[in-house]
Design an enzyme around this catalytic site. Structure first.
Site, mmCIF file in Angstrom:
data_model
loop_
_atom_site.group_PDB
_atom_site.id
_atom_site.type_symbol
_atom_site.label_atom_id
_atom_site.label_comp_id
_atom_site.label_asym_id
_atom_site.label_seq_id
_atom_site.Cartn_x
_atom_site.Cartn_y
_atom_site.Cartn_z
ATOM 1 N N LYS A 262 56.244 -41.708 66.422
ATOM 2 C CA LYS A 262 54.826 -41.569 66.769
ATOM 3 C C LYS A 262 54.175 -42.905 67.047
ATOM 4 O O LYS A 262 53.451 -43.046 68.035
ATOM 5 C CB LYS A 262 54.051 -40.885 65.623
ATOM 6 C CG LYS A 262 54.317 -39.395 65.507
ATOM 7 C CD LYS A 262 55.612 -39.129 64.822
ATOM 8 C CE LYS A 262 55.732 -37.740 64.283
ATOM 9 N NZ LYS A 262 57.096 -37.529 63.725
ATOM 10 N N ASP B 103 58.442 -41.593 52.647
ATOM 11 C CA ASP B 103 58.670 -41.241 54.040
ATOM 12 C C ASP B 103 57.453 -41.745 54.806
ATOM 13 O O ASP B 103 56.346 -41.239 54.620
ATOM 14 C CB ASP B 103 58.820 -39.719 54.201
ATOM 15 C CG ASP B 103 59.188 -39.316 55.624
ATOM 16 O OD1 ASP B 103 59.381 -38.117 55.883
ATOM 17 O OD2 ASP B 103 59.267 -40.211 56.509
ATOM 18 N N TRP C 223 56.349 -31.347 55.260
ATOM 19 C CA TRP C 223 57.025 -31.056 56.520
ATOM 20 C C TRP C 223 58.227 -30.182 56.205
ATOM 21 O O TRP C 223 59.047 -30.520 55.350
ATOM 22 C CB TRP C 223 57.451 -32.393 57.140
ATOM 23 C CG TRP C 223 58.179 -32.321 58.435
ATOM 24 C CD1 TRP C 223 57.812 -31.640 59.563
ATOM 25 C CD2 TRP C 223 59.394 -32.999 58.759
ATOM 26 N NE1 TRP C 223 58.723 -31.855 60.559
ATOM 27 C CE2 TRP C 223 59.708 -32.693 60.099
ATOM 28 C CE3 TRP C 223 60.249 -33.847 58.047
ATOM 29 C CZ2 TRP C 223 60.832 -33.199 60.743
ATOM 30 C CZ3 TRP C 223 61.364 -34.348 58.697
ATOM 31 C CH2 TRP C 223 61.647 -34.022 60.029
#
Lengths: 449, 430
Positions: B277, B241, B160
């Site tokens: 999410k 993460d 990312w």
């Protein structure tokens, strides 16, 4: 480059929020508190935890950070079983009954959000809720502000006042390198200095000292100013003094960075509390503005605020906004949605806006009334000293002028809790507790010098 | 009160800052910010902007990193709506402690470390509420800089894009390690293991716990075990993460498997968790940063220092998202509703992967599209080139990031055939 030095603000006028920011920007000793002089031997001491004996942990040498001094007050207060205890350390508004307050208009806004099934929780843009940003700028600068009409204001939603200050500071200068070894401490070019502000002798503004210090500041320096209701002293410049400050700063090209955490909460009037800021905008010059809705809308924990940068031209404002995004994205990507939605709901609706101004004035009036009641109570007791600063100071806090021995005495004997610098939160007072507090002050002043 | 004045700039400054000579500008008419360059647009967020500006009725947005239902609409979970109903009008908005909501943190640790984790019982985990995954990573990066100033971070290639920004702004030097294997559109496991072995002992590594973003390529369980073993040999520090727990396979326990393997092997880990999410709380910025310590006293010390980093950033974290999370996870009925809903989201995505692959095969594409169903999570690394992506956008009004990453959340039964057709057209050999 020499490590930066802080000449600590004269002890009672230490600005907590600023000192937090300063500690961030500078090599910090975890043991330095607002009340002590600057500690130039800024190292993070390490002492062994049990784990560090023969430990393989990378964190073995890490020391515990000191307790937050204000939090410590509330912790001690909570432990106290006395039925007459009073918490004057609290930095949040309390009702006459000593309860936290959620404004009616905020509850209405909440319900509107809940009842709207089309509301989603998607990411906001990096700069936050656009409508919120526009309305916030109008609130502080005035709807007819030339800077707004000329599109010279870049506004980004941030996490309350702290977040706005931080993004502004980081934009002006990137986060310095730091570590827990003195030799690694370098500050890439940023020096922090204090200017005189509070005069303990008068319990008012040291205006002469202020002007002298700003006059000797290097051109291009950034100056942090409290828009109104200075925290922690409650001492604000008069309008005439603000004008003199403005002229001096503009003539020396000093860049103002306003912290507005109490608009409407200080005098009860949103416009009046914004006068200092609008004076600077009116001269066409540039400035930064950190805005918070924590107190004036009671949105404390929602972390709602905005950073506005008034720029020389619309073109510059566009570019500045794009750069602010680069600061925000690696910090938290985009700001929290809920609180900003509540604010926008209220500010955009004229009826709700009016309702808010009434509730805001009621909070400010209660605080002003507490000031008057405390002053009257001390007068009627014949407490030695001039206590007029209680009614001259403005906003949530009063710098009583009590010393740390007197503060400790009041805690032990009267179960009154405040920070050791003698600062009391008027929000924590009620008609019921004013007599007890004034008894305590009277005793402290007459028995201890 | 203080003034801040600027002295000579250092090389570490970003170009946005004013060179010292500009401090000499005096006239009020000139701007102190006149030298400011317009910043480059964020590559990911720019895609949605372009999509919104497109008037075509057939446009498809598979750049978006947020879940969409089968009608292409954003979703607020029912468990979230219920939690909010309980909050509104009832709870106040006082400041949270600096470290955030205790309840939210407790529940987050149970999710990541296991309901019955001994580390939780022994109070060995330093944890603070953070501003979603970004905020958690940033707190850790700043913590790394402050307390382990000689350390660097190894970041997978690709990752990312904001990961690079985060550690850069924290001024922690970064290196990359091999991860994605373009030829197989899978994991370059041997490259990965080599990088782990060749890194200096005690290096810090950023690992995606599940549903790697942007590739969707995760190590298998056996591969995770080997990675963990090598980490032990090299005394590396793993920072996980975890932005998609529950969202990847539909089962939060399964998605935490990599973390649990490392914990079993005795590693001390760091972990960034996000509810953006898996609870659909995107804009509420709800997350958690945790660091497993040697003992309770160390955990107390570490937590106190994490708080000191958060304080000058935002004082204390936002309360609303934290309330939603803790209400849901603390209430057995709501929690079970959440588990159903998150599985529903994951299943829809998995279904769309199958459908896209089947459509491509039906169209007679000679290329292999196995990676679409081998990969996991929100994203599929299609393997398309930037030029092919440009053709998708310009000729077929399909929007995605130019690295060929498809957000499967944007795929619906309504648009999957269209999407497959377009992909087939731009990728078929001439």
């Amino acid at each position: 480059m020499a490590p930066a030095n802080v000449r600590a603000a004269q002890a009672p006028s230490a600005d907590r929020r600023l000192s937090t920011l300063v500690r961030h920007l500078l090599p910090s000793s975890p043991r330095r508190t607002a009340a002590t002089a600057a500690d130039t031997s800024a190292t993070l001491e390490s002492f062994p935890t049990m784990a560090s004996q023969g430990s393989s942990s990378v964190f073995a040498a890490l020391a515990q950070a000191p307790e937050d001094p204000i939090l410590g007050v509330t912790v001690a207060y909570n432990k106290d079983p006395s039925p007459v205890k009073v918490n004057l350390g609290v930095g949040a508004y309390r009702t006459e009954e000593g309860k936290p307050l959620v404004l009616k208009v905020v509850r209405r806004a909440e319900q509107m959000l809940i009842n709207n099934p089309s509301r989603v929780k998607e990411y906001l843009p990096i700069t936050g809720l656009a409508e919120f940003n526009k309305l916030s700028a109008k609130l502080i600068f005035g709807a007819d502000s030339p800077a707004i009409q000329e599109n010279r204001v870049a506004t980004v939603q941030c996490l309350s006042g702290t977040g706005s200050l931080r993004v502004g500071a980081h934009y002006l200068h990137p986060q310095p390198t730091w570590g827990n070894h003195p030799k690694v401490f370098t500050l890439s070019g940023l020096t922090v200095r204090s200017y005189r502000y509070y005069d303990p002798a008068t319990r008012g503004l040291d205006f002469k000292g202020l002007l002298e210090d700003l006059s000797s500041a290097p051109s291009g320096s950034i100056v942090l100013l409290h828009a109104c209701a200075h925290n922690p002293t409650g001492v604000d410049p008069t309008i005439d003094q603000w004008e003199q400050i403005r002229q001096l700063m503009r003539s020396k090209s000093l860049l103002p960075f306003f912290d507005s955490a109490y608009q409407g909460f200080a005098s009860g009037s949103l416009d009046k509390d914004a006068r200092s800021v609008r004076m600077f905008v009116a001269d066409g010059g540039e400035l930064l503005m950190a805005q918070s809705y924590a107190k004036n809308m009671g949105l404390y924990g929602e972390r709602v605020g905005a950073l506005s940068i008034v720029c020389g031209s619309a073109d510059v404002a566009v570019r500045v906004e794009s750069q602010l995004k680069l600061v925000i994205r690696p910090m938290y990507s985009n700001p929290p949605l809920h609180g900003a939605s509540i604010v926008a709901t209220i500010l955009r609706d004229s009826e709700m806006f009016n309702e808010w101004t009434l509730e805001l004035k009621a909070m400010a009036d209660r605080i002003i009334s507490m000031r008057q009641q405390l002053f009257d109570a001390l007068k009627s007791r014949g407490t030695p000293g001039d206590w007029s600063h209680i009614i001259k100071q403005i906003g949530m806090f009063t710098f009583t002028g009590l010393n740390s021995e007197q503060v400790a005495f009041m805690r032990q004997e009267y179960h009154i809790y405040m920070t050791s610098d003698g600062r009391i939160s008027m929000a924590g007072l009620s008609t019921r507790t004013v007599p007890h507090l004034s008894d305590a002050i009277h005793a402290a002043v007459t028995q201890l010098k | 009160m203080a003034t801040l004045s600027r002295a000579a700039s250092s090389a570490a400054r970003r170009p946005a800052l004013l060179p010292p000579r500009l401090l000499a500008a005096r006239a009020m008419a000139s701007s102190l910010f006149g030298h400011v360059e317009p910043a480059p647009k964020d590559p990911i967020l720019g895609v949605t902007e372009a999509f919104l500006a497109d008037p075509s009725p057939d446009k498809v947005n598979v750049g978006v990193g947020a879940y969409r239902d089968d009608n292409g609409q954003p979703v607020v979970l029912s468990c979230v709506r219920e939690a909010e109903r309980r909050i509104a009008g009832n709870l106040n908005m006082e400041y949270l402690p600096m470290g955030g909501s205790i309840k939210m943190i407790e529940e987050s640790l149970k999710l990541a470390y296991g309901e019955d984790s001994g580390f939780i019982k022994d109070k060995r985990i330093a944890a603070v509420q953070a501003l979603s995954g970004t905020g958690a990573c940033r707190l850790f990066a700043d913590f790394q800089k402050r307390f382990l100033p000689d350390s660097q971070i190894y970041i997978p290639t690709p990752t990312w894009s904001n990961h690079h920004n985060i550690w850069r702004d924290a001024q922690v030097p970064q290196k990359t390690f091999t991860y994605y294997h373009p030829e197989s559109r899978g994991l370059d496991f041997s490259g990965l293991m080599n990088n782990i072995k060749n890194a200096p002992d005690g290096s810090f590594f950023l690992l995606h716990a599940c549903a790697h973003n942007p590739t969707g390529v995760d190590p298998t369980e056996e591969q995770w075990r080997e990675i963990s073993h090598q980490f032990k040999v090299k005394k590396h520090f793993p920072f996980f993460d975890m932005a998609y727990q529950g969202f990847a396979s539909g089962d939060p326990e399964r998605d935490a498997k990599a973390i649990r393997i490392f914990l079993e092997d005795g590693h001390q880990i760091g972990c960034a968790q996000s509810y953006a999410k898996n609870m659909g709380l995107y804009g509420q910025r709800a997350g958690c940063l945790s660091i497993l310590c040697e003992d309770e006293m160390q955990a107390v010390a570490v937590k106190s220092q994490l708080q000191q980093i958060a304080r000058p950033m935002y004082s204390n974290p936002p309360v609303h998202g934290a309330l939603v999370v803790s209400i849901i996870l603390n209430d057995p009925e709501l929690k079970s509703l959440w588990l159903k809903e998150v599985k529903g989201m994951a299943d829809r995505i998995i279904g769309m992967r199958k459908a896209l692959k089947e459509n491509l095969e039906k169209l007679g594409s000679p290329l292999s599209w196995d990676h679409i169903t081998n990969q996991i999570g929100m994203f599929c690394y299609s393997g398309m080139t930037p030029e092919q992506v440009d053709r998708l956008t310009n000729e077929y009004h399909i929007y995605m990031t130019r690295n060929g990453r498809i957000s499967m959340a944007g795929v619906t039964t309504g648009n999957v055939a269209c999407l497959a057709n377009a992909i087939h057209e731009v990728t078929k050999p001439n």
